[in-house]
Design an enzyme around this catalytic site. Structure first.
Site, PDB file in Angstrom:
ATOM      1  N   HIS A 155       0.954  -1.287  -0.053  1.00 44.58           N
ATOM      2  CA  HIS A 155      -0.047  -0.020  -0.106  1.00 44.58           C
ATOM      3  C   HIS A 155       0.853   1.343   0.084  1.00 44.58           C
ATOM      4  O   HIS A 155       0.389   2.560  -0.411  1.00 44.58           O
ATOM      5  CB  HIS A 155      -0.939  -0.105   1.289  1.00 44.58           C
ATOM      6  CG  HIS A 155      -1.960  -1.215   1.235  1.00 44.58           C
ATOM      7  ND1 HIS A 155      -2.726  -1.183   0.127  1.00 44.58           N
ATOM      8  CD2 HIS A 155      -2.190  -2.101   2.102  1.00 44.58           C
ATOM      9  CE1 HIS A 155      -3.620  -2.347   0.326  1.00 44.58           C
ATOM     10  NE2 HIS A 155      -3.286  -2.900   1.529  1.00 44.58           N
ATOM     11  N   ASP A 189      -2.678 -10.701  -2.649  1.00 42.18           N
ATOM     12  CA  ASP A 189      -3.060  -9.964  -1.177  1.00 42.18           C
ATOM     13  C   ASP A 189      -4.851  -9.734  -1.624  1.00 42.18           C
ATOM     14  O   ASP A 189      -4.900  -9.376  -2.559  1.00 42.18           O
ATOM     15  CB  ASP A 189      -2.425  -8.859  -0.783  1.00 42.18           C
ATOM     16  CG  ASP A 189      -2.875  -8.323   0.632  1.00 42.18           C
ATOM     17  OD1 ASP A 189      -2.113  -8.817   1.600  1.00 42.18           O
ATOM     18  OD2 ASP A 189      -3.903  -7.635   0.553  1.00 42.18           O
ATOM     19  N   HIS A 191      -6.238  -7.186  -0.504  1.00 42.20           N
ATOM     20  CA  HIS A 191      -6.568  -5.922  -0.758  1.00 42.20           C
ATOM     21  C   HIS A 191      -5.588  -5.591  -2.072  1.00 42.20           C
ATOM     22  O   HIS A 191      -4.545  -5.940  -2.468  1.00 42.20           O
ATOM     23  CB  HIS A 191      -5.902  -4.953   0.180  1.00 42.20           C
ATOM     24  CG  HIS A 191      -6.553  -5.271   1.482  1.00 42.20           C
ATOM     25  ND1 HIS A 191      -6.367  -6.313   2.491  1.00 42.20           N
ATOM     26  CD2 HIS A 191      -7.884  -4.965   2.265  1.00 42.20           C
ATOM     27  CE1 HIS A 191      -7.029  -6.581   3.454  1.00 42.20           C
ATOM     28  NE2 HIS A 191      -8.156  -5.638   3.205  1.00 42.20           N
ATOM     29  N   ASP A 279      -4.303 -12.934   3.490  1.00 42.74           N
ATOM     30  CA  ASP A 279      -5.797 -12.791   3.706  1.00 42.74           C
ATOM     31  C   ASP A 279      -6.636 -13.051   2.846  1.00 42.74           C
ATOM     32  O   ASP A 279      -7.834 -12.842   3.093  1.00 42.74           O
ATOM     33  CB  ASP A 279      -5.928 -11.264   4.240  1.00 42.74           C
ATOM     34  CG  ASP A 279      -5.072 -10.100   3.248  1.00 42.74           C
ATOM     35  OD1 ASP A 279      -4.705 -10.691   2.005  1.00 42.74           O
ATOM     36  OD2 ASP A 279      -4.946  -9.053   3.540  1.00 42.74           O
TER      37      ASP A 279
HETATM   38  C1  OKP Z   1      -2.941  -4.358   4.598  1.00 47.18           C
HETATM   39  B1  OKP Z   1      -2.813  -5.258   3.703  1.00 47.18           B
HETATM   40  C2  OKP Z   1      -9.575  -3.007   9.623  1.00 47.18           C
HETATM   41  C3  OKP Z   1      -8.813  -1.914   8.965  1.00 47.18           C
HETATM   42  C4  OKP Z   1      -8.552  -2.348   7.650  1.00 47.18           C
HETATM   43  C5  OKP Z   1      -6.505  -1.599   6.465  1.00 47.18           C
HETATM   44  C6  OKP Z   1      -6.298  -2.713   5.632  1.00 47.18           C
HETATM   45  C7  OKP Z   1      -4.843  -2.818   5.402  1.00 47.18           C
HETATM   46  C8  OKP Z   1      -4.413  -3.981   4.864  1.00 47.18           C
HETATM   47  N1  OKP Z   1      -9.690  -3.015  11.124  1.00 47.18           N
HETATM   48  N2  OKP Z   1      -7.903  -1.259   7.036  1.00 47.18           N
HETATM   49  O1  OKP Z   1      -2.962  -5.319   2.253  1.00 47.18           O
HETATM   50  O2  OKP Z   1      -3.070  -6.890   4.163  1.00 47.18           O
HETATM   51 ZN    ZN Z   2      -4.415  -7.266   2.576  1.00 46.07          ZN
END
Ligand code: OKP
Ligand code: ZN
Length: 336
Positions: A155, A189, A191, A279
């Site tokens: 990110h 990932d 995200h 994830d």
């Molecule tokens: C990082 B990676 C939930 C908050 C979610 C951020 C997500 C970050 C993901 N308590 N906000 O891509 O795994």
């Molecule tokens: Zn993620």
């Protein structure tokens, strides 16, 4: 397989984040790394190596100087102090006061969920040193390795942190490898890796392919749409595959194979950097895909059949019960 990892990474200790106006438990806990190291250390096939600190220039090749100066400055925080801005510079015509100030962290972050503490910089550098070492090792030996990066990186943009990421570990590795050939980043990932995308958006040196949850409904919300193909030299060198939450593993693999085939027609890379986010595992607290241990094995195997020089960079993965097992299964799938 070599695993690059350093205990310095655990010095970044954050317990809380601001999420929709509420203080909640921080997702990127240090237990994540303990969980992974525990699983991998049980197996003799993994060889843990603490990397040398990567050169500052390798980080500077990806990130802006004043952004790095800002992060370095936060080392002077007191033990229990945190940087977590609540005011953001919304207009280019605002006064250009010195941004290297804890109060002005709004210049350098795009979310409220990634606080900084005294040791964040040190841990982020240690984390980036893993992926840099993996890249160097890949270039020198042709061997695959696993960079156990945490904090994660995908990110982080050239000048902003967010989503638990401060330095873009995969981008630092990819950028290093562009000196020796064509590079593709494959990011699985849950995200979208908005940082990795933006860093190479106008470049054909690095192809960025990402499968992720649709930004209409998941973080990072503003980036990760299918229409984002890259610009200038980088046009066609960016491919996003947004998938709806609850996508089945069967559907996931179908999309993976299809998009990968497409990407490989645009670029035949000399090196592949895999942003490995776990994830996408079933029941992850931050994700809603359905990958099981056996699916990660299959994913590793599938990547192996590409027969390319490849390295793996740890990104997300938050279900502690399964994280280590799934990393292990994925790497074994690749190795066996
Ligand atoms: C990082 B990676 C939930 C908050 C979610 C951020 C997500 C970050 C993901 N308590 N906000 O891509 O795994
Ligand atoms: Zn993620």
């Amino acid at each position: 397989m070599r695993v690059f990892y350093s205990t310095l990474q655990k010095k970044h200790r954050i317990t809380e984040e601001l999420y929709y106006g509420k203080v909640t438990a921080y997702g990127d806990s240090i237990e994540r790394v303990s969980n992974i190291t525990k699983s991998l250390k049980k197996e003799k096939i993994f060889d843990f190596v603490k990397p040398e600190l990567c050169p500052y220039e390798a980080i500077l090749a990806v990130h802006d100087k004043n952004y790095l100066q800002f992060l370095e400055m936060t080392q002077s925080l007191k033990a229990k102090e945190f940087v977590a801005p609540y005011v953001f510079p919304y207009d280019a015509r605002l006064q250009k006061q010195n941004p290297i100030m804890p109060y002005r962290a709004g210049h350098f972050t795009f979310d409220s969920g990634a606080p900084i503490m005294k040791h964040t910089w040190e841990a982020a550098c240690a984390s980036a040193s893993n992926s840099y070492a993996s890249a160097q090792y890949l270039e020198r030996t042709g061997e695959a390795s696993y960079a156990l990066c945490r904090p994660p990186g995908h990110h982080a943009t050239a000048n902003m942190y967010g989503g638990y990421c401060y330095l873009n570990n995969a981008a630092i590795a990819a950028k290093h490898l562009t000196q020796y050939g064509k590079v593709m980043i494959i990011d699985f990932d849950y995200h979208h890796g908005n940082g990795s995308q933006s860093i190479f958006y106008d470049s054909s040196d690095v192809f960025y392919l990402s499968l992720h949850a649709h930004p209409l409904v998941e973080f990072p919300f503003y980036s990760g749409f299918l229409e984002e193909h890259g610009i200038d030299e980088g046009f066609n060198y960016n491919l996003n595959v947004p998938l709806m939450p609850k996508t089945s593993s069967k559907e996931y693999f179908k999309n993976f194979e299809k998009s990968l085939n497409f990407a490989l027609k645009v670029m035949d890379p000399d090196y592949i950097v895999v942003s490995a986010g776990f994830d996408i595992q079933s029941k992850d607290p931050l994700g809603h895909f359905n990958m099981l241990e056996k699916d990660f094995y299959k994913l590793g195997k599938m990547l192996k059949t590409l027969n390319k020089k490849m390295m793996f960079v740890q990104e997300g993965g938050y279900l502690l019960k399964s994280l280590g097992k799934n990393v292990e299964s994925f790497l074994k799938g690749y190795m066996m």
